[in-house]
Design an enzyme around this catalytic site. Structure first.
Site, PDB file in Angstrom:
ATOM      1  N   ASP A 482     -42.936  27.454   6.623  1.00 22.29           N
ATOM      2  CA  ASP A 482     -41.657  27.692   5.962  1.00 22.29           C
ATOM      3  C   ASP A 482     -41.787  27.542   4.453  1.00 22.29           C
ATOM      4  O   ASP A 482     -42.782  26.990   3.938  1.00 22.29           O
ATOM      5  CB  ASP A 482     -40.604  26.729   6.510  1.00 22.29           C
ATOM      6  CG  ASP A 482     -39.208  27.331   6.537  1.00 22.29           C
ATOM      7  OD1 ASP A 482     -38.965  28.318   5.820  1.00 22.29           O
ATOM      8  OD2 ASP A 482     -38.349  26.805   7.273  1.00 22.29           O
ATOM      9  N   ASP A 551     -32.211  33.668   8.983  1.00 23.01           N
ATOM     10  CA  ASP A 551     -31.574  32.472   9.530  1.00 23.01           C
ATOM     11  C   ASP A 551     -30.267  32.809  10.232  1.00 23.01           C
ATOM     12  O   ASP A 551     -29.737  31.985  10.988  1.00 23.01           O
ATOM     13  CB  ASP A 551     -31.285  31.472   8.407  1.00 23.01           C
ATOM     14  CG  ASP A 551     -32.515  30.676   8.007  1.00 23.01           C
ATOM     15  OD1 ASP A 551     -33.549  30.777   8.700  1.00 23.01           O
ATOM     16  OD2 ASP A 551     -32.449  29.947   6.994  1.00 23.01           O
TER      17      ASP A 551
END
Length: 750
Positions: A482, A551
């Site tokens: 990430d 997301d």
């Protein structure tokens, strides 16, 4: 004085590579041909021809890029003439790779300042050579000791061209590079061209845009240090009135670079399209020392005569064959469970085992522990940078959890954010100088974190060491990599006047770590993630196995997000999750069936809190996961047809996936809302074998819709189509077509 045009250094007629196609009976041929008499280089692959030539003044010019031409067609480079005193000949020449000289008014391939302050760079042909299957053409300034090597290769299956450039200082004084592209591209003059691109923001990525190209320069860029959520390093160009989703000419290109980038396009004064793509020149400078070279990123360029859909499918295939690790032999994406939405930072060995047991019963194949397992990571204010297992949460380390996950028949994965650090961490307290910073200036935080300066070799080597140690000591098959903020204060004090090298060295060292981890740990799989789609490009794609698309997991929003993603990138790497409702992004509540049908159009994952699911939810999930495994290879490795796109105001969408051997087709029909007497128009499928007979069944079980036959020819499904009468809001349907004798086991390839 301009020197005489150098002769070709050696004779080469044809360099060819023939490879049998796996999807068609004919043999495709990729080749580089040199016409010495006319000084023309020609690349042919699949049904595409790309040609460049040297004119009588020594300029390397683009000659043709489009549908395949026959052997011996008259492709000749001719020097441009002055159009007027305002448009001298040098300004009018469409150079294959232009230096910023002779009054060039479009974006150059290279802009430099020499040590004496001169900024005039005129690049002309010097020589060529073959390097394996690649053509390398050398250009040189007309006087200064600077050369540029242009590298070309063409893919035999898709006609996609891989281009890059290397600039070398062959003198005794340093040269300052201010702008450096991987490629310039030119399309011939025409009445209108239309530019297609993708942009967005966090949780709203991949929005398609189309603008008519004009003399006003259109720039797609990131100044964020990474690709970012804003603009993608991808573009396509079509002809309005000629190009549709499935027909007409499309030229497309993508920069394989995961940092700050710049793509530009405009029409010149006679209607030609001029394109440049490479490092972003904003805040960029590189001192090229004597004898030093600098490589550009790769630029992939393709052409399709079959519209935007054809361009997407060609580029998808190229990515699957030539970009993603393992190519066509890569593993299919397993059904994944991620614990983030269930536990957030409240991670414990016992709690993760409980989730793993529930996930395994659903048919999940990979279990991933997200943020919160390391250091003093109890919230997002501390712990980043300390990649050691939290002893309070995992008293016996990760091994008991990993062993349990493996015993349940699943592989094990772990979340990392290696490039970041919290102030409240042992790493930052020990090395506050390791972050991007300007001395005496603020250190701006994003999500309570700072960016480590990966351009430093000590930072690079530290991260590689700690990650390698963790992977050696634990049986981990997968890492989610990430990256949750963009750059501010991009300073590198230790580099002195060369600080702006950070934009290149940072990404080069990122690629080094990823490549080295894969080398040291064969079989390790990696997901690229940056708050969703903030770092997805064909550069990072070559070192990772899958991409976290957004997301935003709302299933209806995802239909548009996934539609935009697939314009540029392959469904083979596109991950999509089923999560809980109401969805965090918009508060929308949808059925579990609808959520699964949306997520099954890429790599399927689940991110819900399984502890809250009912037995009925579990049964629904088991059914859809089993159904997905029967179509997974077609979705991830087949050809995608965007039959009904989720344009503004559209209530329905439809996508159709066809396996490489055309033995299976999978239709997803999704509806946002309906009104009384609403019905779909007939949806005509595509890509099937018209002569084969296909049986139809409803994905997940149940009866076929009224009026849909149980079997028909490919010609019927494509010409007559199917009429689907869906009723209700946020409802969907999946339908599978299978040719007689087709076997779709859904088993993972190992």
């Amino acid at each position: 004085m301009t020197p005489a045009l150098p002769s070709f250094r050696r004779r080469l007629s044809v360099v060819a590579l023939a490879i049998a196609s796996t999807t068609a009976p004919q043999t495709l041929l990729a080749k580089v041909t040199v016409d010495e008499a006319n000084k023309v280089f020609r690349l042919d692959g699949a049904d595409v021809t790309y040609a460049i030539g040297v004119d009588e003044k020594g300029y390397l010019q683009p000659l043709y890029w489009g549908s395949s031409l026959g052997k011996g067609e008259p492709l000749l480079a001719r020097a441009s003439k002055e159009l007027s005193g305002f448009d001298p000949a040098g300004m009018q020449t469409a150079q294959e790779f232009a230096g910023q000289g002779e009054g060039l008014v479009t974006d150059p391939g290279l802009k430099v300042t020499f040590s004496d302050g001169s900024r005039d760079l005129v690049l002309k042909y010097r020589s060529y050579r073959m390097d394996g299957q690649s053509l390398v053409v050398e250009l040189a300034d007309i006087e200064r000791p600077l050369t540029v090597n242009l590298r070309y290769a063409i893919d035999e299956q898709t006609g996609v061209i891989t281009r890059s450039a290397t600039v070398t200082n062959r003198g005794r004084a340093p040269i300052k590079i201010e702008s450096f592209a991987a490629a310039n591209l030119t399309l011939p003059g025409a009445t209108t061209y239309q530019l297609h691109f993708l942009s967005g923001r966090h949780a709203a990525e991949w929005s398609p845009h189309a603008v008519v190209l004009s003399p006003a320069l259109t720039v797609l860029e990131s100044r964020r240090g990474s690709v970012g959520h804003g603009n993608q390093p991808w573009l396509a160009i079509s002809r309005p009135g000629q190009t549709t989703e499935e027909s007409g000419p499309v030229w497309f290109g993508a920069l394989a670079w995961s940092g700050s980038f710049r793509l530009s396009a405009q029409t010149d004064n006679i209607g030609r399209v001029r394109i440049a793509g490479g490092y972003n020149s904003h805040d960029f400078a590189w001192t090229l020392r004597p004898g030093e070279s600098l490589d550009s990123p790769r630029f992939y360029a393709g052409y399709s005569s079959s519209g935007l859909g054809g361009a997407s499918r060609a580029f998808h295939r190229f990515q699957m064959d030539q970009v993603i690790p393992g190519g066509r032999q890569a593993k299919l994406r397993p059904v994944l469970y991620n614990s983030w939405e269930a536990t957030a930072f409240d991670v414990t060995a016992e709690g993760q085992m409980k989730l793993a047991e529930r996930a395994a019963k659903l048919g999940v194949e990979r279990f991933v522990v997200d943020d919160g397992w390391f250091g003093q990571r109890n919230d997002d204010k501390a712990g980043l940078g300390d990649w050691t297992v939290n002893p309070a949460k995992f008293p016996q380390g990760l091994k008991p959890l990993i062993d349990r996950v493996h015993a349940l028949g699943m592989s094990f994965g772990l979340w990392f954010e290696p490039e970041m650090v919290n102030r409240d961490s042992a790493l930052y307290r020990a090395h506050p100088d390791w972050v991007l910073n300007f001395p005496g200036r603020p250190r701006t935080e994003g999500r309570n974190q700072l960016v480590l300066n990966l351009a430093r070799t000590d930072v690079r080597d530290h991260l590689l060491s700690v990650l390698d140690k963790l992977l050696r000591e634990n049986d981990i098959q997968f890492i989610k990599w990430d990256y949750n903020r963009n750059w501010t204060e991009p300073g590198w004090p230790e580099a002195g006047p060369d600080q702006q090298r950070v934009y290149v060295d940072y990404i080069s060292n990122l690629y080094h770590i990823l490549a080295e981890l894969r080398k040291r740990h064969p079989g390790l799989e990696i997901e690229t993630c940056s708050g969703g789609g903030g770092r997805i490009d064909t550069g990072i794609m070559g070192l990772t196995d899958q991409a976290w698309t957004s997301d935003n997991t709302d299933p209806y929003d995802r239909l548009a997000i996934q539609d935009g993603f697939t314009m540029a990138y392959a469904p083979a790497v596109m991950m999509a999750w089923v999560t809980d409702v109401p969805n965090w992004a918009n508060g929308r509540t949808t059925s579990l069936d609808f959520r699964f049908l949306s997520a099954m159009q890429g790599g399927l994952g689940i991110g819900a809190d399984l502890n809250k699911w009912t037995s009925a939810d579990d049964e629904t999930a088991r059914n859809w996961i089993e159904a997905y495994k029967g179509i997974r290879e077609t979705v991830q490795r087949g050809q995608l047809y965007r039959l009904v796109r989720p344009t503004d105001g559209a209530s329905q969408t439809a996508t159709f996936y066809v396996s490489p051997d055309r033995s299976q087709g999978v239709l997803f029909a999704m509806q946002r809302s309906s009104e009384w007497r609403d019905q779909w128009e007939a949806t005509k499928l595509a890509g099937l074998d018209p002569a084969r007979r296909y049986r139809a069944r409803r994905l997940g079980g149940g009866q076929l819709p009224d009026g849909v036959p149980s079997a028909a020819s490919g010609a019927y499904w494509m010409s007559h189509g199917v009429t689907l009468r869906l009723r209700g809001d946020y409802v969907g349907l999946g339908m599978v077509l299978e040719a007689a004798g087709a076997d779709q086991s859904g088993n993972l390839r190992h």
